[in-house]
Design a protein around this motif. Structure first.
Motif, PDB file in Angstrom:
ATOM      1  N   GLY A 283     -47.536 -37.196 -10.986  1.00  0.00           N
ATOM      2  CA  GLY A 283     -47.106 -36.618 -12.243  1.00  0.00           C
ATOM      3  C   GLY A 283     -45.983 -36.596 -11.863  1.00  0.00           C
ATOM      4  O   GLY A 283     -45.322 -36.503 -11.602  1.00  0.00           O
ATOM      5  N   LEU A 284     -46.070 -34.799 -13.584  1.00  0.00           N
ATOM      6  CA  LEU A 284     -44.405 -34.938 -13.283  1.00  0.00           C
ATOM      7  C   LEU A 284     -44.366 -32.938 -12.767  1.00  0.00           C
ATOM      8  O   LEU A 284     -43.727 -32.265 -13.936  1.00  0.00           O
ATOM      9  N   ALA A 285     -44.088 -33.093 -11.034  1.00  0.00           N
ATOM     10  CA  ALA A 285     -44.668 -31.595 -10.947  1.00  0.00           C
ATOM     11  C   ALA A 285     -43.427 -31.973  -9.912  1.00  0.00           C
ATOM     12  O   ALA A 285     -43.053 -33.244  -9.117  1.00  0.00           O
ATOM     13  N   ALA A 286     -42.492 -30.850  -9.697  1.00  0.00           N
ATOM     14  CA  ALA A 286     -41.504 -31.277  -8.920  1.00  0.00           C
ATOM     15  C   ALA A 286     -41.551 -30.915  -7.524  1.00  0.00           C
ATOM     16  O   ALA A 286     -42.408 -30.398  -7.391  1.00  0.00           O
ATOM     17  N   ALA A 287     -41.265 -32.251  -7.114  1.00  0.00           N
ATOM     18  CA  ALA A 287     -41.239 -31.572  -5.364  1.00  0.00           C
ATOM     19  C   ALA A 287     -40.863 -30.839  -5.352  1.00  0.00           C
ATOM     20  O   ALA A 287     -40.180 -29.652  -5.327  1.00  0.00           O
ATOM     21  N   PRO A 288     -41.216 -29.559  -3.539  1.00  0.00           N
ATOM     22  CA  PRO A 288     -40.535 -28.707  -3.335  1.00  0.00           C
ATOM     23  C   PRO A 288     -39.694 -28.588  -2.791  1.00  0.00           C
ATOM     24  O   PRO A 288     -38.978 -29.540  -2.847  1.00  0.00           O
ATOM     25  N   ALA A 289     -39.026 -27.293  -3.511  1.00  0.00           N
ATOM     26  CA  ALA A 289     -37.016 -27.230  -3.341  1.00  0.00           C
ATOM     27  C   ALA A 289     -36.790 -26.515  -1.764  1.00  0.00           C
ATOM     28  O   ALA A 289     -37.299 -25.660  -1.602  1.00  0.00           O
ATOM     29  N   SER A 290     -36.103 -26.681  -0.924  1.00  0.00           N
ATOM     30  CA  SER A 290     -35.747 -26.734   0.344  1.00  0.00           C
ATOM     31  C   SER A 290     -34.208 -25.694  -0.086  1.00  0.00           C
ATOM     32  O   SER A 290     -34.055 -25.598  -1.941  1.00  0.00           O
ATOM     33  N   LEU A 291     -33.502 -24.686   0.672  1.00  0.00           N
ATOM     34  CA  LEU A 291     -32.692 -23.882   0.254  1.00  0.00           C
ATOM     35  C   LEU A 291     -31.441 -25.067  -0.584  1.00  0.00           C
ATOM     36  O   LEU A 291     -31.139 -24.231  -1.512  1.00  0.00           O
ATOM     37  N   ALA A 292     -30.824 -26.321  -0.300  1.00  0.00           N
ATOM     38  CA  ALA A 292     -30.612 -27.241  -0.864  1.00  0.00           C
ATOM     39  C   ALA A 292     -31.404 -28.593  -1.356  1.00  0.00           C
ATOM     40  O   ALA A 292     -30.920 -29.143  -0.314  1.00  0.00           O
TER      41      ALA A 292
ATOM     42  N   ASP B 135     -34.757 -35.915 -11.348  1.00  0.00           N
ATOM     43  CA  ASP B 135     -33.572 -34.682 -10.475  1.00  0.00           C
ATOM     44  C   ASP B 135     -34.745 -33.295 -10.961  1.00  0.00           C
ATOM     45  O   ASP B 135     -34.537 -32.542  -9.454  1.00  0.00           O
ATOM     46  N   HIS B 136     -35.516 -33.770 -11.579  1.00  0.00           N
ATOM     47  CA  HIS B 136     -36.749 -32.604 -11.446  1.00  0.00           C
ATOM     48  C   HIS B 136     -37.715 -32.663 -10.982  1.00  0.00           C
ATOM     49  O   HIS B 136     -37.940 -32.586  -9.951  1.00  0.00           O
ATOM     50  N   LEU B 137     -38.687 -34.052 -10.477  1.00  0.00           N
ATOM     51  CA  LEU B 137     -39.342 -34.266 -10.016  1.00  0.00           C
ATOM     52  C   LEU B 137     -39.134 -34.542  -7.934  1.00  0.00           C
ATOM     53  O   LEU B 137     -39.959 -34.265  -7.543  1.00  0.00           O
ATOM     54  N   MET B 138     -38.027 -35.229  -7.705  1.00  0.00           N
ATOM     55  CA  MET B 138     -36.835 -34.943  -6.156  1.00  0.00           C
ATOM     56  C   MET B 138     -36.837 -33.495  -6.010  1.00  0.00           C
ATOM     57  O   MET B 138     -36.070 -33.128  -5.406  1.00  0.00           O
ATOM     58  N   GLY B 139     -36.874 -32.464  -6.730  1.00  0.00           N
ATOM     59  CA  GLY B 139     -36.150 -31.030  -6.691  1.00  0.00           C
ATOM     60  C   GLY B 139     -34.996 -31.064  -6.537  1.00  0.00           C
ATOM     61  O   GLY B 139     -34.877 -29.744  -5.456  1.00  0.00           O
ATOM     62  N   ILE B 140     -34.129 -31.055  -6.258  1.00  0.00           N
ATOM     63  CA  ILE B 140     -33.077 -31.612  -7.042  1.00  0.00           C
ATOM     64  C   ILE B 140     -32.622 -29.765  -7.285  1.00  0.00           C
ATOM     65  O   ILE B 140     -32.849 -29.450  -9.072  1.00  0.00           O
ATOM     66  N   SER B 141     -31.776 -29.418  -6.476  1.00  0.00           N
ATOM     67  CA  SER B 141     -31.567 -28.113  -6.599  1.00  0.00           C
ATOM     68  C   SER B 141     -29.876 -27.862  -7.570  1.00  0.00           C
ATOM     69  O   SER B 141     -29.589 -26.835  -8.207  1.00  0.00           O
ATOM     70  N   HIS B 142     -29.453 -29.104  -6.951  1.00  0.00           N
ATOM     71  CA  HIS B 142     -27.333 -28.876  -7.000  1.00  0.00           C
ATOM     72  C   HIS B 142     -27.181 -30.088  -7.688  1.00  0.00           C
ATOM     73  O   HIS B 142     -27.532 -31.326  -6.597  1.00  0.00           O
ATOM     74  N   VAL B 143     -26.626 -30.340  -8.884  1.00  0.00           N
ATOM     75  CA  VAL B 143     -26.037 -32.046  -9.454  1.00  0.00           C
ATOM     76  C   VAL B 143     -24.837 -32.018  -9.314  1.00  0.00           C
ATOM     77  O   VAL B 143     -23.901 -31.297  -9.620  1.00  0.00           O
ATOM     78  N   LEU B 144     -23.954 -32.112  -8.144  1.00  0.00           N
ATOM     79  CA  LEU B 144     -22.852 -32.222  -7.540  1.00  0.00           C
ATOM     80  C   LEU B 144     -21.741 -34.252  -8.455  1.00  0.00           C
ATOM     81  O   LEU B 144     -22.798 -35.107  -7.618  1.00  0.00           O
ATOM     82  N   ARG B 145     -22.137 -34.536  -9.760  1.00  0.00           N
ATOM     83  CA  ARG B 145     -21.526 -35.668 -10.159  1.00  0.00           C
ATOM     84  C   ARG B 145     -20.424 -35.772 -10.832  1.00  0.00           C
ATOM     85  O   ARG B 145     -19.340 -35.242 -11.266  1.00  0.00           O
ATOM     86  N   GLY B 146     -19.888 -36.795 -11.093  1.00  0.00           N
ATOM     87  CA  GLY B 146     -18.309 -36.902 -11.508  1.00  0.00           C
ATOM     88  C   GLY B 146     -18.150 -36.187 -13.177  1.00  0.00           C
ATOM     89  O   GLY B 146     -19.039 -35.896 -13.951  1.00  0.00           O
ATOM     90  N   ALA B 147     -17.251 -35.640 -13.489  1.00  0.00           N
ATOM     91  CA  ALA B 147     -16.287 -34.892 -14.383  1.00  0.00           C
ATOM     92  C   ALA B 147     -16.751 -35.770 -15.789  1.00  0.00           C
ATOM     93  O   ALA B 147     -17.442 -35.261 -16.733  1.00  0.00           O
ATOM     94  N   GLU B 148     -16.684 -36.782 -16.084  1.00  0.00           N
ATOM     95  CA  GLU B 148     -17.531 -37.604 -16.948  1.00  0.00           C
ATOM     96  C   GLU B 148     -18.498 -37.564 -17.439  1.00  0.00           C
ATOM     97  O   GLU B 148     -18.522 -37.014 -19.028  1.00  0.00           O
ATOM     98  N   TRP B 149     -19.526 -37.050 -16.969  1.00  0.00           N
ATOM     99  CA  TRP B 149     -20.840 -36.283 -17.249  1.00  0.00           C
ATOM    100  C   TRP B 149     -20.704 -35.134 -18.312  1.00  0.00           C
ATOM    101  O   TRP B 149     -22.194 -34.405 -18.130  1.00  0.00           O
ATOM    102  N   LEU B 150     -19.449 -34.924 -17.753  1.00  0.00           N
ATOM    103  CA  LEU B 150     -20.002 -32.647 -18.295  1.00  0.00           C
ATOM    104  C   LEU B 150     -20.224 -32.675 -19.613  1.00  0.00           C
ATOM    105  O   LEU B 150     -21.011 -32.173 -19.910  1.00  0.00           O
ATOM    106  N   VAL B 151     -20.010 -33.806 -20.782  1.00  0.00           N
ATOM    107  CA  VAL B 151     -19.647 -33.465 -22.239  1.00  0.00           C
ATOM    108  C   VAL B 151     -21.672 -33.462 -22.223  1.00  0.00           C
ATOM    109  O   VAL B 151     -21.929 -33.688 -23.009  1.00  0.00           O
ATOM    110  N   SER B 152     -22.497 -34.676 -21.769  1.00  0.00           N
ATOM    111  CA  SER B 152     -23.356 -35.108 -21.431  1.00  0.00           C
ATOM    112  C   SER B 152     -24.533 -33.794 -21.104  1.00  0.00           C
ATOM    113  O   SER B 152     -25.623 -34.183 -21.232  1.00  0.00           O
ATOM    114  N   THR B 153     -23.802 -32.630 -20.257  1.00  0.00           N
ATOM    115  CA  THR B 153     -24.812 -32.230 -19.805  1.00  0.00           C
ATOM    116  C   THR B 153     -25.627 -31.809 -20.673  1.00  0.00           C
ATOM    117  O   THR B 153     -27.026 -30.833 -19.828  1.00  0.00           O
ATOM    118  N   SER B 154     -24.956 -30.820 -21.798  1.00  0.00           N
ATOM    119  CA  SER B 154     -26.003 -30.036 -22.737  1.00  0.00           C
ATOM    120  C   SER B 154     -26.830 -30.771 -23.317  1.00  0.00           C
ATOM    121  O   SER B 154     -27.876 -30.064 -23.426  1.00  0.00           O
TER     122      SER B 154
END
Length: 497
Positions: free
Chosen positions: A2-11, A210-229
């Protein structure tokens, strides 16, 4: 699942490369920042392989990427190999999840079927370029009625699914670049999120995963900054809480040019094959950057974890100076040689290198004994940059006897025989007295006993007799490493009478 997020740990953070080739230095740096962030905050580091563009997938690349992360000492906690609660960790195995997510957006009216042919899209692109405008889709199919869509589907028309970009992008606070906002709907056409072959595009897949895996923080290359919106609009359309975003400045060559996969020194696997230590490579790619404490050479992975602060990452690009790599490797190698727990692995590697390079030339198999190789490592600690250096020609004397003619020694000093006999006399003492300090003191006194002999000339003579070379380690050090019997053998063979 399903599309429920994984339980998130501290990070929970992820490194999500495409398996299109070897892991390169830029990718290693992104993985490292995610790893140290996870470990600093007691969280989980996840490897996800984004292989939805099947035309670019290179066989074996997925395995190679995980191999190199393990070699570097930053293994993922969850991955295709390790498994985990949020798998599968390979996007080509998650297609049903993307289809389910797409259906949600279609039902909400946040997405629509697009039937425009590749030919029409190409014409739109050419028209925009002729007008000196940025090519963009004109959103033609977003206006189709449900009846028109049903008719086209019943006729078997190929379609993709596009996400309906809406005005009103919200600003977000990037962990590195601060507040940012891009009104994507005013400058872009509606993006494709699901292709006609059932594979998602990056925009949909990374948001869903990222939602399903419960990702709390996305650290990725600056080339994706304009796509974040755009990605935040997708989160809003799904009704999901987004992770925090931090975009890492580019890693560039020392001259400011972009790292290229066509360059020789860019792939991690090559550095591993050339004998560079993981610690040195991690030190190199962080030494040029920011996010840590005071910049210094020789930092260990544990120190990188303890010092890391995402708020310290600077916005400007990091300039990678590979000229420092040899020095960094020398520092880290010296530390490992001095570590009794790590030394056995180093000894084994030297033994393998020497066996491979010299083979049947070895003066005897005793030079491969652990005690001898360990002594060589300890005496050359701080002098060599890589373990392979010990198998270079300048260190051949450690493994094979040099062929030195007495005439060659007499050309250096007519008193070669007398000097040789005096040195043999030094070896009559108990083995415990044959230390570098004792030998250096005694060797300095020898010229007093030989008329017309200078210390520098005598050292040159003995160095050639023992190693066959004009330059190298000190004579006293060579005598200690080689041992009493081998030194006696070499000097006696070189004497003319």
């Amino acid at each position: 699942m399903g599309l429920a997020a994984a339980p998130a740990s501290l990070a929970r953070v992820r490194f999500a490369p495409s398996p299109t080739g070897f892991l390169h230095l830029g990718g290693l740096r992104t993985a490292l920042y995610n790893y140290v962030f996870a470990k600093k905050h007691g969280g989980r580091f996840i490897l996800r392989l984004e292989d939805t563009d099947q035309s670019r997938v290179v066989p074996g690349a997925a395995t190679g990427i995980e191999d190199m992360l393990e070699w570097a000492g930053i293994p993922p906690d969850e991955s295709p190999r390790q498994g985990g609660p949020a798998g599968p960790y390979q996007q080509s195995q998650r297609l049903n999840l993307y289809r389910e997510a797409t259906e949600q957006l279609l039902k909400k009216g946040a997405a629509y079927h697009c039937f425009c042919t590749p030919q029409r899209l190409e014409l739109l692109k050419k028209a925009a370029l002729r007008s000196q405008q940025t090519p963009r889709y004109d959103n033609r199919c977003r206006h189709l009625s449900p009846k028109q869509v049903a008719e086209k589907v019943s006729q078997g028309a190929d379609s993709v699914v596009r996400f309906r970009l809406e005005e009103g992008s919200e600003p977000f606070c990037d962990l590195v670049y601060g507040w940012s906002r891009h009104e994507v709907a005013s400058v872009e056409g509606d993006p494709v999120i699901l292709k006609s072959d059932g594979f998602p595009t990056y925009h949909l897949a990374n948001v869903v995963d990222d939602h399903l895996m419960g990702i709390s923080h996305v650290l990725r290359g600056a080339e994706w900054l304009v796509s974040t919106s755009k990605h935040l609009l997708l989160y809003r359309a799904f009704g999901w809480d987004p992770p925090r975003f931090g975009h890492l400045p580019l890693l560039l060559n020392a001259d400011g040019s972009k790292l290229s996969k066509r360059q020789g020194h860019v792939f991690v696997e090559q550095f591993a094959q050339e004998g560079y230590l993981p610690a040195a490579l991690l030190d190199a790619i962080t030494h040029c950057g920011s996010g840590f404490g005071e910049n210094r050479m020789g930092r260990t992975l544990g120190e990188l974890v303890s010092e890391f602060d995402v708020g310290r990452i600077e916005k400007h690009s990091a300039l990678l100076d590979l000229e420092k790599l040899s020095e960094l490797n020398r520092i880290h190698l010296a530390k490992q040689i001095g570590d009794e727990r790590r030394r056995p692995n180093l000894v084994a590697e030297v033994q393998a290198n020497v066996e491979r390079v010299y083979g049947e030339q070895l003066m005897d198999r005793g030079v491969l004994e652990t005690a001898y190789v360990e002594q060589v490592l300890l005496l050359r600690r701080g002098h060599i940059s890589r373990l392979q250096d010990l198998a270079l020609p300048k260190y051949a004397f450690l493994w094979i006897r040099p062929m030195v003619a007495c005439e060659e020694l007499r050309a250096i000093s007519p008193q070669a025989d007398e000097i040789g006999r005096l040195v043999l006399g030094l070896l009559d003492r108990p083995a415990a007295a044959l230390t570098i300090e004792e030998l250096n003191r005694d060797l300095r006194r020898l010229p007093e006993q030989v008329t017309g002999t200078q210390y520098s000339g005598m050292m040159q003579l003995l160095r050639v007799a023992l190693s066959g070379q004009q330059q190298g380690p000190s004579v006293a050090e060579m005598m200690v490493v080689l041992g009493r019997e081998e030194v006696q053998t070499r000097i006696q063979r070189a004497l003319c009478s």
